[in-house]
Design an enzyme around this catalytic site. Structure first.
Site, short mmCIF file in Angstrom:
data_model
loop_
_atom_site.label_atom_id
_atom_site.label_comp_id
_atom_site.label_asym_id
_atom_site.label_seq_id
_atom_site.Cartn_x
_atom_site.Cartn_y
_atom_site.Cartn_z
N THR A 160 -84.91 119.58 92.87
CA THR A 160 -83.57 119.93 93.33
C THR A 160 -82.59 118.78 93.05
O THR A 160 -82.90 117.61 93.31
CB THR A 160 -83.60 120.22 94.86
OG1 THR A 160 -84.58 121.24 95.06
CG2 THR A 160 -82.25 120.66 95.38
N GLY A 210 -83.23 104.59 87.58
CA GLY A 210 -83.69 103.94 86.35
C GLY A 210 -85.17 104.17 86.08
O GLY A 210 -85.57 104.49 84.96
N CYS A 231 -93.18 88.05 94.14
CA CYS A 231 -94.30 87.98 95.06
C CYS A 231 -95.02 89.32 95.00
O CYS A 231 -94.54 90.31 95.55
CB CYS A 231 -93.80 87.69 96.46
SG CYS A 231 -95.07 86.98 97.47
N GLN A 264 -78.88 97.60 83.39
CA GLN A 264 -78.02 96.48 83.81
C GLN A 264 -76.68 96.46 83.06
O GLN A 264 -75.82 95.64 83.36
CB GLN A 264 -78.74 95.14 83.57
CG GLN A 264 -79.93 94.91 84.50
CD GLN A 264 -79.54 94.68 85.95
OE1 GLN A 264 -78.39 94.36 86.28
NE2 GLN A 264 -80.49 94.84 86.86
N SER A 287 -78.84 103.65 86.09
CA SER A 287 -79.10 103.80 87.52
C SER A 287 -77.80 103.51 88.27
O SER A 287 -77.18 102.46 88.06
CB SER A 287 -80.18 102.78 87.91
OG SER A 287 -80.47 102.89 89.27
N ALA A 288 -77.38 104.45 89.14
CA ALA A 288 -76.05 104.34 89.75
C ALA A 288 -75.91 103.13 90.68
O ALA A 288 -74.83 102.56 90.80
CB ALA A 288 -75.73 105.62 90.51
N HIS A 289 -77.03 102.73 91.34
CA HIS A 289 -76.86 101.67 92.35
C HIS A 289 -76.55 100.31 91.75
O HIS A 289 -76.16 99.39 92.46
CB HIS A 289 -78.06 101.61 93.30
CG HIS A 289 -79.32 101.03 92.74
ND1 HIS A 289 -79.67 99.72 92.93
CD2 HIS A 289 -80.33 101.59 92.03
CE1 HIS A 289 -80.84 99.50 92.36
NE2 HIS A 289 -81.27 100.61 91.80
N1 PLP Z 1 -84.48 98.64 84.37
C1 PLP Z 1 -83.83 97.52 84.71
C2 PLP Z 1 -83.38 96.59 83.64
C3 PLP Z 1 -83.57 97.23 86.06
O1 PLP Z 1 -82.93 96.12 86.38
C4 PLP Z 1 -84.03 98.15 87.05
C5 PLP Z 1 -83.83 97.86 88.48
O2 PLP Z 1 -83.90 96.73 88.91
C6 PLP Z 1 -84.69 99.31 86.64
C7 PLP Z 1 -84.89 99.52 85.29
C8 PLP Z 1 -85.16 100.33 87.65
O3 PLP Z 1 -84.05 101.03 88.18
P1 PLP Z 1 -84.15 101.80 89.59
O4 PLP Z 1 -84.06 100.76 90.65
O5 PLP Z 1 -82.96 102.70 89.62
O6 PLP Z 1 -85.42 102.56 89.60
#
Ligand code: PLP
Length: 409
Positions: free
Chosen positions: A264, A98, A349, A206, A226-228
């Protein structure tokens, strides 16, 4: 010898975690309620990645068979993304996640439109967007940050008011907020920005796997994912750039991704993302919403003073942002962790001092209310019986943190 050292270490950890509680109160089976931070990886994605690392380790840019095989796997990921979103595979650029996608979207639009220096965004963005626009502001861009309403959404009318086509390079907005789960309205805004020929980027990190994302219905120029967040691996994501969008590469060196990104290609990550997409499509979102709502009702009943942040807005089906007035959420988070529940708090924090969330304060909540807010986010595999156990334990721990001043029903 090694075994007894490990046992000692574990006992020490238990004592450390429990604080005043006797160690037998510690639930060693954990309940993970922090899916907005990251989702557990689908077993199918783990298997697919392990196989790719064993068998398809070639560089996707190489011209030989090993390279071609890897390139095919990367292409399968772009095709899976395209099918999922009703778009075209060639419009997807694989990235490291992301944060990179958002950097690419914003820098790439500004670079592509010399002479246009205004960026329109909101105060409720993820920190990586705030970071990029802040950096560009120092380099001479004008950044207009629209506010959030008390419901947690940004207002499309305010965005349009700021988006003067003669000066605006691009608009970048968060679609579903990671802290509150509030989903802002994008369809009509995307249409109007398209009419004004202003590139529009959505941070949809999200959204994937939680709300339908149909890019044939939303005429947005760029979308980050973002895949995770939907059960893929960390370190892989993608940026959608519609073919008609004014955008240029921001990362130099290397001509990967049809010369739109250097570096890569992370083929095992791409394979894991493809597997996660297949799995995420099968998630019953209505069931997720029903179970979230029932947890929300149980908590509200047990702690009547609590309230759900953004309750009046459209929200992701998996998220509860809960304010427990008078209750320090960082302390509560630690206590819940010791009882086996992983949640997130409304404070970040940064420099050793807990700062109230910029999203919650932008919605008009006081710093005290922000410090008293907890984010609970579930996923398809969150067990209903664990959720049933959570509400009384949350009540108990909130009582302990607040010094028994919350009336319990
Ligand atoms: N944007 C949003 C709304 C997110 O919740 C996050 C991750 O918490 C990101 C961007 C960043 O994604 P990444 O963890 O893949 O860099």
């Amino acid at each position: 010898m090694i075994l007894s050292f490990q046992l000692l270490r574990r006992a020490f950890w238990i004592i450390l975690c429990t604080g005043n509680d006797p160690f037998y109160l510690v639930q060693m089976d954990r309940t993970y309620l922090d899916w907005n931070a990251t989702a557990p990886v689908w077993p199918q994605a783990v298997e697919a990645m392990a196989q790719a690392m064993r068998e398809s380790w070639g560089n996707a840019s190489s011209l030989h068979e090993e390279g071609r095989r890897s390139a095919e796997l990367a292409q399968e990921a772009r095709e899976a993304l395209a099918e999922w979103t009703q778009s075209r595979a060639m419009e997807w650029i694989l990235t490291s996640g992301g944060t990179e996608s958002i950097h690419a979207a914003i820098y790439g639009s500004v670079l592509a439109r010399p002479g246009k220096t205004r960026i329109v965004t909101s105060v409720g963005e993820h920190s990586c967007t705030l970071g990029v626009v802040g950096a560009l502001e120092k380099q001479g861009c004008e950044v207009v940050r629209v506010g959030l309403g008390s419901d947690g959404a940004w207002d499309p009318a305010q965005v349009l008011e700021a988006a003067d086509p003669s000066v605006t390079a691009m608009v970048s907005l968060i679609w579903a907020n990671n802290e509150t789960g509030v989903v802002s309205p994008v369809h009509d805004l995307a249409r109007e920005l398209k009419n004004r020929r202003i590139p529009f980027h959505l941070d949809a990190v999200q959204c994937f796997g939680r709300v339908p994302v149909d890019l044939s219905q939303i005429p947005v120029g760029m979308v980050s994912l973002s895949a995770h967040k939907f059960g893929g691996p960390k370190g892989i994501g993608a940026l959608f750039v519609r073919q008609s969008t004014a955008w240029t590469r921001w990362m130099q060196g290397g001509n990967q991704e049809r010369a739109r990104r250097g570096g890569t290609v992370n083929v095992p990550g791409a394979v894991g993302m493809t597997a996660a997409i297949k799995c995420a499509k099968s998630v019953d979102l209505e069931d997720l919403r029903r179970r979230r709502d029932s947890l929300e009702r149980a908590i509200r009943l047990a702690i009547p003073e609590s309230f759900v942040v953004g309750a009046k807005a459209e929200r992701l089906p998996n998220t509860i942002c809960l304010c427990l007035p008078g209750c320090d959420s960082s302390t509560l988070l630690d206590r819940l962790d010791a009882r086996g529940f992983a949640v997130a708090s409304g404070s970040a924090c940064t420099t050793g001092v807990a700062e109230p969330s910029h999203v919650l304060t932008a919605m008009g909540m006081s710093p005290e209310e922000a410090h008293a807010s907890l984010r609970i986010s579930i996923g398809h595999s969150t067990k209903s019986d664990s959720m049933d156990r959570f509400s009384p334990i949350l009540t108990q721990e909130a009582l302990a943190v607040r010094g028994r001043s919350i009336p319990v029903q």
